[in-house]
Design an enzyme around this catalytic site. Structure first.
Site, PDB file in Angstrom:
ATOM      1  N   GLY A  28       0.805  -1.220   0.000  1.00  0.00           N
ATOM      2  CA  GLY A  28       0.000   0.000   0.000  1.00  0.00           C
ATOM      3  C   GLY A  28       0.831   1.260   0.000  1.00  0.00           C
ATOM      4  CG  ASN A  30      -0.914   3.011  -4.385  1.00  0.00           C
ATOM      5  OD1 ASN A  30      -1.307   2.829  -3.227  1.00  0.00           O
ATOM      6  ND2 ASN A  30      -1.557   2.541  -5.442  1.00  0.00           N
ATOM      7  N   GLY A  32      -1.727   7.649   0.980  1.00  0.00           N
ATOM      8  CA  GLY A  32      -1.786   7.810   2.423  1.00  0.00           C
ATOM      9  C   GLY A  32      -0.443   7.719   3.112  1.00  0.00           C
ATOM     10  N   GLY A  34       1.387   5.155   3.571  1.00  0.00           N
ATOM     11  CA  GLY A  34       2.330   4.337   2.816  1.00  0.00           C
ATOM     12  C   GLY A  34       3.090   5.143   1.780  1.00  0.00           C
ATOM     13  CB  SER A 158      -5.641   0.037  13.726  1.00  0.00           C
ATOM     14  OG  SER A 158      -6.741   0.822  14.136  1.00  0.00           O
ATOM     15  CE1 TYR A 185      -9.025  -1.531  10.035  1.00  0.00           C
ATOM     16  CE2 TYR A 185      -9.684  -0.351  12.027  1.00  0.00           C
ATOM     17  CZ  TYR A 185      -8.781  -0.568  11.000  1.00  0.00           C
ATOM     18  OH  TYR A 185      -7.616   0.175  10.949  1.00  0.00           O
TER      19      TYR A 185
END
Length: 315
Positions: A28, A30, A32, A34, A158, A185
């Site tokens: 990931g 690409n 935020g 990341g 998280s 989640y």
């Protein structure tokens, strides 16, 4: 209490020295946090290999980074969909063919607050399948390369791990009977942490030279919720992101960069913002609640994960 081990502002990229000769693989990368992590690593001369689902967004990200750092910037991507184990295996094979050294594998990608139950192509609940099972297989397939490089595995968790049921619902892993976006989640992020802490335990005494660190970004203005959350969740998050409670995606990247590069960190720990509610503030060692490393649950989750994915770790 805010952790100021690294000074009053906590850990910041100012602590980084040159990273020429280092290679970082990030899921990931690409968008935020990341993408910001990729930027910071490239700014210090590192090589970055992004594992991303969207080829179009990845090409755009690579071009943007090369515009900023020059055409000689060593950044590339390998297509990978974490929700599809065949795609994960294919991407890992490609990395093993083309990336001779991995100083850190940063497990950054995730989906969050999926409003209704969705299953992956392999039949897993989408958040567990993407966030946990996909990374479980990826880490396992790249482990020997990381070990040979005396590298690290960084799991981006998280604060959601501390919500929901605070354990793994083994009798209904897909939540067929009681699906609800937030608890599911939360379980997926707890599963990632339990995998990492159990991996630490299993590495003891093996002679393997891999360090495993766990961090979280706090409350950061990334595209995570906007890409997978429901309408009300997206709206609520959009409103929150306009307040001081939410920090930038760049600051959200600091914990994962720290865990990928900083020496002297503890493994049985959770790193991230340490200000009020740990949503922002100085980056350092935060509060880790013991349900995240419940040994009986961790061991069972590992066995269930190997059986579900068909991937057996070999130490």
């Amino acid at each position: 209490m805010a952790d100021t081990t690294f000074g009053p502002k906590g850990w910041t990229p100012e602590r980084l020295g040159p990273l020429e000769g280092k290679t970082y693989v990030i899921t990931g990368g690409n968008a935020g946090a990341g993408f910001q992590a990729s930027r910071i690593l490239l700014s210090k001369g590192a090589k970055v290999v992004m594992l991303n689902r969207s080829a179009g967004k990845s090409s755009a990200a690579v071009n943007k980074l090369k515009d900023e750092f020059g055409t000689e910037a060593d950044v590339s991507f390998v297509p990978m969909d974490l929700s599809d184990l065949a795609s994960v295996r294919a991407a890992a094979d490609e990395v093993l063919k083309t990336v001779p050294q991995i100083d850190a594998l940063i497990c950054n990608a995730a989906i969050a607050q999926v409003p209704t139950q969705k299953l992956t192509v392999d039949g897993f609940e989408s958040q567990l399948g993407t966030n946990h099972y996909g990374h479980f297989v990826l880490c396992g397939m790249l482990f020997d390369r990381i070990d040979a490089s005396k590298g690290r595995i960084v799991v981006v968790a998280s604060l959601g791990y501390n919500m929901g049921i605070k354990t793994i619902q083994f009798d209904d892993m897909n939540w067929d009977k009681n699906y609800s976006a937030n608890p599911v989640y939360s379980q997926s992020k707890l599963a990632q942490m339990m995998f990492a802490y159990e991996l630490q335990d299993r590495l003891e005494g093996t002679g393997r030279d891999v360090q495993v660190y766990i961090c979280h970004p706090g409350a950061s203005a990334t595209s995570l919720i906007s890409t997978s959350g429901g309408l009300m969740t997206r709206l609520t998050w959009w409103l929150m992101s306009k307040t001081p409670l939410v920090q930038t995606a760049e600051k959200g990247a600091y914990p994962e960069i720290m865990c990928a590069t900083e020496d002297g960190l503890e493994q049985r720990a959770l790193y991230g913002p340490t200000g009020m509610m740990q949503t922002g503030g100085p980056v350092g060692k935060g509060t880790l609640n013991p349900h995240a490393y419940d040994k009986e649950v961790m061991e069972k989750l590992w066995d269930v994960s190997e059986e579900a994915t068909g991937f057996g770790w070999n130490f």
